[in-house]
Design an enzyme around this catalytic site. Sequence first.
Site, short mmCIF file in Angstrom:
data_model
loop_
_atom_site.label_atom_id
_atom_site.label_comp_id
_atom_site.label_asym_id
_atom_site.label_seq_id
_atom_site.Cartn_x
_atom_site.Cartn_y
_atom_site.Cartn_z
N ARG A 70 3.95 14.39 6.70
CA ARG A 70 5.00 14.83 7.63
C ARG A 70 6.39 14.87 7.01
O ARG A 70 7.32 15.39 7.61
CB ARG A 70 5.01 13.92 8.87
CG ARG A 70 3.89 14.26 9.84
CD ARG A 70 3.76 13.20 10.92
NE ARG A 70 3.15 11.98 10.41
CZ ARG A 70 3.05 10.85 11.10
NH1 ARG A 70 3.55 10.76 12.31
NH2 ARG A 70 2.46 9.80 10.57
N ASN A 73 38.36 22.48 -26.59
CA ASN A 73 37.38 21.66 -27.32
C ASN A 73 36.12 22.42 -27.69
O ASN A 73 35.32 21.92 -28.45
CB ASN A 73 37.02 20.42 -26.48
CG ASN A 73 36.40 20.80 -25.14
OD1 ASN A 73 36.76 21.82 -24.55
ND2 ASN A 73 35.48 20.00 -24.66
N LYS A 110 36.87 14.59 -19.49
CA LYS A 110 35.45 14.47 -19.85
C LYS A 110 35.32 13.83 -21.21
O LYS A 110 36.02 14.23 -22.15
CB LYS A 110 34.82 15.87 -19.87
CG LYS A 110 33.34 15.85 -20.14
CD LYS A 110 32.85 17.00 -21.01
CE LYS A 110 33.05 16.71 -22.48
NZ LYS A 110 32.45 17.72 -23.37
N LEU A 133 0.85 -1.20 0.00
CA LEU A 133 0.00 0.00 0.00
C LEU A 133 0.88 1.25 0.00
O LEU A 133 1.69 1.44 0.91
CB LEU A 133 -0.91 0.01 1.23
CG LEU A 133 -1.72 -1.28 1.49
CD1 LEU A 133 -2.60 -1.10 2.72
CD2 LEU A 133 -2.56 -1.66 0.27
N ALA A 150 56.88 22.52 -25.67
CA ALA A 150 56.21 23.14 -24.52
C ALA A 150 55.69 24.51 -24.89
O ALA A 150 56.32 25.25 -25.65
CB ALA A 150 57.18 23.24 -23.35
N TYR A 159 43.26 19.73 -18.75
CA TYR A 159 41.87 19.47 -19.11
C TYR A 159 41.84 18.70 -20.42
O TYR A 159 42.37 19.16 -21.44
CB TYR A 159 41.07 20.77 -19.27
CG TYR A 159 39.70 20.49 -19.84
CD1 TYR A 159 38.81 19.66 -19.15
CD2 TYR A 159 39.30 20.99 -21.08
CE1 TYR A 159 37.57 19.34 -19.67
CE2 TYR A 159 38.04 20.68 -21.60
CZ TYR A 159 37.19 19.86 -20.90
OH TYR A 159 35.97 19.52 -21.41
C1 UD1 Z 1 -2.11 1.74 9.86
C2 UD1 Z 1 -2.98 0.76 10.66
C3 UD1 Z 1 -2.49 0.74 12.10
C4 UD1 Z 1 -1.05 0.36 12.13
C5 UD1 Z 1 -0.20 1.27 11.25
C6 UD1 Z 1 1.21 0.74 11.13
C7 UD1 Z 1 -5.17 0.91 9.64
C8 UD1 Z 1 -6.55 1.42 9.79
N1 UD1 Z 1 -4.35 1.20 10.61
O1 UD1 Z 1 -2.31 3.01 10.42
O2 UD1 Z 1 -3.25 -0.18 12.84
O3 UD1 Z 1 -0.56 0.39 13.47
O4 UD1 Z 1 -0.76 1.32 9.93
O5 UD1 Z 1 2.01 1.68 10.48
O6 UD1 Z 1 -4.87 0.26 8.68
N2 UD1 Z 1 -2.52 3.97 2.36
C9 UD1 Z 1 -3.06 3.93 1.10
N3 UD1 Z 1 -4.30 4.42 0.90
C10 UD1 Z 1 -5.03 4.96 1.89
C11 UD1 Z 1 -4.47 5.01 3.18
C12 UD1 Z 1 -3.21 4.51 3.39
O7 UD1 Z 1 -2.41 3.44 0.17
O8 UD1 Z 1 -6.15 5.38 1.61
C13 UD1 Z 1 -1.17 3.45 2.57
C14 UD1 Z 1 -0.21 4.51 3.00
O9 UD1 Z 1 0.43 5.09 1.88
C15 UD1 Z 1 0.76 3.73 3.87
C16 UD1 Z 1 -0.08 2.59 4.43
O10 UD1 Z 1 -1.22 2.50 3.60
O11 UD1 Z 1 1.81 3.18 3.11
C17 UD1 Z 1 -0.49 2.83 5.87
O12 UD1 Z 1 -1.22 4.02 5.92
P1 UD1 Z 1 -1.15 5.01 7.14
O13 UD1 Z 1 -2.08 6.14 6.93
O14 UD1 Z 1 0.26 5.28 7.46
O15 UD1 Z 1 -1.76 4.06 8.27
P2 UD1 Z 1 -1.89 4.43 9.75
O16 UD1 Z 1 -3.02 5.36 9.94
O17 UD1 Z 1 -0.58 4.80 10.30
#
Ligand code: UD1
Length: 455
Positions: free
Chosen positions: A15, A385, A350, A8, A422, A365
Amino acid sequence: MSYSAIILAAGKGVRMRSQMPKVVHRVAGRPMIWYVVNAVREAGISDITLVVGHGREIVEEALRGENLHFVVQEQQLGTGHALMQAQNNIDPASTLIVLAGDTPLLEAATVKKLLAYHRQQGAEATVLSAFLPEPYGYGRIIREADGGLERIAEEKDASPEEKRITEINTGMYCFQAQPVFKALARINTANAQGEYYLTDVLPLLKQGGHKVAVMAIEETDQIHGINDRVQLARAESIIRQKQNQALMRNGVTIMAPETTFIDSQVEIGMDTVVYPFTIIEGQTRIGQNCVIGPHSRINDSLIGNDVVIENSRVNQARIADRCNIGPFAYLRPEAELHEDVKVGDFVEIKKSRIGAGSKVPHLSYVGDALLGKGVNVGAGTITCNYDGKNKHRTILEDRVFIGSNTNLVAPVTVGEDSITGAGSTITRDVPANTLAVERAEQRNLKKINKSKTSD
Ligand code: UD1
Ligand code: CA
């Protein structure tokens, strides 16, 4: 049985405070998501789907050539919604590993352990958990009286007692595809964040009579997600340390690993010694028995055996066996040095081929040039060059000897075994076996009376 992985990576990573999606930020020279992909692959899973959304072109570009499937999550409605997007790519009979793209410290061994545990438990879902002294921000593992998983409570949804639980959800799971996608169709957004939580499938699976297991990981370093650049730097340092150690175990001496920065795709041969304060980046391959550094930066270069590079910058160059570079040399893209070449101090090269045994020892060079074998380029020689519009070539044939402070005004060729005097500015071709001199005759004008001129 078939195995698939879904990573995912559709979120933005607010952040990080970046224009780029979080997962493409680099760690030891590679996008952080690459390490997650690699861990999955090393665990033996080749069918890998990435869920992308935010900055997806950038994510896809960063992973080009990795043979992955991409599915798009247009709106980031939660981790459960993200996983749903991959359903059409997945064989319902397969076992799925689900991970996030921001955990570059994850190792293949952990993925393997998770799969093995899942199989051994005969579970339909296995959650990887960890005990963290500072569980803030993570979903907490809520267990039933008998120790089994009841559900996962997100930080924002958890009660004060639940917040005291130190066992957290790492966000890494193993699932049987069919039951998990069935359960995903039933989750809703009735929670503090108004998102589709992937974690909500776990109680649904249990209610449906499926087995849900929890496996706790001890190496908690591996599960930390990168959320900001402080965590990014920490991961960078851990991965670099691992890389240095792997190289040292393979026979490379790294004198001061704490000052040596070697990207994770760099290869270095046995008995090569890397002196302190050296940076080796990108697709660089260094042979055996070389001495690299101190204070050198090398990227995307191919370096043979028995090469010495001291205090130099090497960018996209090819250096054959037994060359000696620096101190204070600057090799630029398409510098190609054949065997036994010497490039000394304050020399820039280069887009030039330097034939075997040739020497450019000091203050020169050399650009857009072709040097044959056994050529000697005197100190202070410059290939002129560039005429302000176009670049032109300089050709120095075998065994040419260029006198110190020669300007070679390109296009120009010096034939084999020829010599330039030279201080000459050579604007016309020099035939083979010829001494060419271009400079005004010296005139000794008059005596100087020292007592008169000094005051
Ligand atoms: C999630 C878990 C939490 C866990 C934590 C670990 C859920 C509801 N919660 O929380 O229990 O402790 O991960 O890090 O799953 N992402 C998508 N699409 C979205 C939302 C997120 O692709 O709509 C991806 C983000 O890019 C990320 C990953 O899913 O790579 C986790 O998403 P993030 O928002 O960090 O999850 P947390 O709220 O931290
Ligand atoms: Ca979130």
